[in-house]
Design an enzyme around this catalytic site. Sequence first.
Site, PDB file in Angstrom:
ATOM      1  N   LYS A   1      37.208  57.563  38.705  1.00  0.00           N
ATOM      2  CA  LYS A   1      37.913  58.461  37.776  1.00  0.00           C
ATOM      3  C   LYS A   1      37.466  59.903  37.979  1.00  0.00           C
ATOM      4  O   LYS A   1      38.281  60.814  38.036  1.00  0.00           O
ATOM      5  CB  LYS A   1      37.626  58.057  36.321  1.00  0.00           C
ATOM      6  CG  LYS A   1      38.275  56.772  35.891  1.00  0.00           C
ATOM      7  CD  LYS A   1      38.072  56.582  34.392  1.00  0.00           C
ATOM      8  CE  LYS A   1      38.448  55.190  33.961  1.00  0.00           C
ATOM      9  NZ  LYS A   1      38.017  54.872  32.601  1.00  0.00           N
TER      10      LYS A   1
ATOM     11  N   HIS B   1      48.296  26.863  51.901  1.00  0.00           N
ATOM     12  CA  HIS B   1      48.964  27.145  53.173  1.00  0.00           C
ATOM     13  C   HIS B   1      48.705  28.572  53.640  1.00  0.00           C
ATOM     14  O   HIS B   1      49.342  29.045  54.580  1.00  0.00           O
ATOM     15  CB  HIS B   1      50.470  26.872  53.028  1.00  0.00           C
ATOM     16  CG  HIS B   1      50.742  25.432  52.728  1.00  0.00           C
ATOM     17  ND1 HIS B   1      51.173  24.540  53.680  1.00  0.00           N
ATOM     18  CD2 HIS B   1      50.595  24.720  51.585  1.00  0.00           C
ATOM     19  CE1 HIS B   1      51.295  23.340  53.130  1.00  0.00           C
ATOM     20  NE2 HIS B   1      50.942  23.422  51.861  1.00  0.00           N
TER      21      HIS B   1
ATOM     22  N   GLU C   1      34.124  42.539  35.841  1.00  0.00           N
ATOM     23  CA  GLU C   1      33.629  43.733  35.156  1.00  0.00           C
ATOM     24  C   GLU C   1      32.378  43.418  34.336  1.00  0.00           C
ATOM     25  O   GLU C   1      31.547  44.295  34.085  1.00  0.00           O
ATOM     26  CB  GLU C   1      34.740  44.273  34.238  1.00  0.00           C
ATOM     27  CG  GLU C   1      34.793  45.780  34.178  1.00  0.00           C
ATOM     28  CD  GLU C   1      36.050  46.302  33.519  1.00  0.00           C
ATOM     29  OE1 GLU C   1      36.845  46.956  34.215  1.00  0.00           O
ATOM     30  OE2 GLU C   1      36.250  46.074  32.317  1.00  0.00           O
TER      31      GLU C   1
HETATM   32  O1  PA5 Z   1      37.751  46.316  29.976  1.00  0.00           O
HETATM   33  C1  PA5 Z   1      37.810  47.527  29.929  1.00  0.00           C
HETATM   34  O2  PA5 Z   1      37.077  48.158  29.162  1.00  0.00           O
HETATM   35  C2  PA5 Z   1      38.786  48.294  30.779  1.00  0.00           C
HETATM   36  O3  PA5 Z   1      39.537  47.484  31.596  1.00  0.00           O
HETATM   37  C3  PA5 Z   1      39.728  49.052  29.889  1.00  0.00           C
HETATM   38  O4  PA5 Z   1      40.448  48.160  29.090  1.00  0.00           O
HETATM   39  C4  PA5 Z   1      40.675  49.895  30.720  1.00  0.00           C
HETATM   40  O5  PA5 Z   1      39.955  50.774  31.533  1.00  0.00           O
HETATM   41  C5  PA5 Z   1      41.613  50.685  29.837  1.00  0.00           C
HETATM   42  O6  PA5 Z   1      40.901  51.500  28.962  1.00  0.00           O
HETATM   43  P1  PA5 Z   1      41.586  52.111  27.698  1.00  0.00           P
HETATM   44  O7  PA5 Z   1      42.038  50.992  26.830  1.00  0.00           O
HETATM   45  O8  PA5 Z   1      40.551  52.963  27.051  1.00  0.00           O
HETATM   46  O9  PA5 Z   1      42.776  52.924  28.193  1.00  0.00           O
END
Ligand code: PA5
Length: 440
Positions: A415, A301, A280
């Site tokens: 989303k 394996h 990310e």
């Molecule tokens: O790293 C990030 O920002 C995401 O993985 C969020 O943690 C994830 O989308 C969850 O978001 P939220 O904590 O707002 O529900």
Amino acid sequence: MLQVNLSSSSARVEPFAESLAQAHTWLQEATGRGSDFVGWVNLPRDYDKAEYARIQAAARKIQSDSKALVVIGIGGSYLGARAVIELLESNNYNLRKKNTPNIYFAGNGLSGDAMQEIFDLIGDDDFSVNVISKSGTTTEPAVAFRFFKARLEEKYGKAGAAERIYATTDKARGALKSLANAEGYDSYVVPDNVGGRFSVLTAVGLLPIAVAGIDLDELMRGAADMMETCRRPGLESNPAWQYAAARNDLYGQGKKVEILAAYEPRARFFAEWWKQLYGESEGKEGKGLLPASVEFTADLHSMGQYIQQGERTMIETVIRFGKSASHLCVPHDDADGDGLNFLAGKDMDFIATQAMDGTLLAHVEGGVPNLIIHAGEINAYTCGELIYFFEYACGLSGYLLGVNPFDQPGVEAYKKNMFALLGKPGYEDMGAALRAKLGR
Ligand code: PA5
């Protein structure tokens, strides 16, 4: 102390010294891209001590009144806690005889069967819920929370349920914060300047980790010591500089995939956490090594063939842990049908080390550069070190790559489509267009 060994790779790190110094300054002085989200840099020293004490008190209460804790969250709101609990306790934590509650992770997907299974596993046991969402509006955890909140209210009444719900969210904003205020839930803060994937050492990770009986002080001490190490500029002394430079150099040499390997089944979720951290943070603007993971020797394996001889676009980062806590020696067998009596009396650690060394030589020979991270024995202290090391190296690495390591604009695309297809108010036109594309 954690050490990085680059000798099994062709990585040249010196050419990165200047850009590392710049990236280091951006992190230390919060002056680079995404600087609103570098609150994690000093967190092991500057964390909220009063909240930390409240987390430990809440963990003791949950341990005393619950047989299970349901941790509701997705992505950065659950991977860190699961990674640490599995690494330090076990990937079989829930199956163990213990004095701490089982921990179930919910709201990290949309499988009805997975949720039903948690209901069944909890059965009539007393349980509590830690709902974790920085935004408070993420669909998966919000949907799961509806179910578990309803179950708690049915079992304990509204007031009783409120005493068993722990909300970790923004300090002031968002739907979850408003609900927590209205219902009187015990609430904990995801700091504004810490993004989800960097939040394991905030209440996001610390409350579930403490409920599992893990020593938070040791975890934070390891992270704080690594923070001090990472504050020192210089390729010689800073393992995060070394790792960030090596992976960027190998990326520049044409490598496309980085597999994180460990010879420990309980490190599997640590690798999941690492994948989110790097994927990310770096996977944007058409750039970035694809983070993948393997568990050795099991995956030798299954994935071993590809690693040895598949497309030569891969680097391998191996976390080597120190000695195991157990001392298991291979038994002698009179019949020796498997011909393994030459191993009789040998410790499992010794055998694993030979497998690691043999694999290292084979993979390097096969054209897969190996970066080795010596992480020491698995304990809360070394886990804290490892977390901070990977976080700091990730921040540096993203800057070397030329991206903002602290945003995630690409996560929104699915989303929006999902909301449109679900018929969320405001998405009507988009929904119609998408249904036409899908031929519905
Ligand atoms: O790293 C990030 O920002 C995401 O993985 C969020 O943690 C994830 O989308 C969850 O978001 P939220 O904590 O707002 O529900």
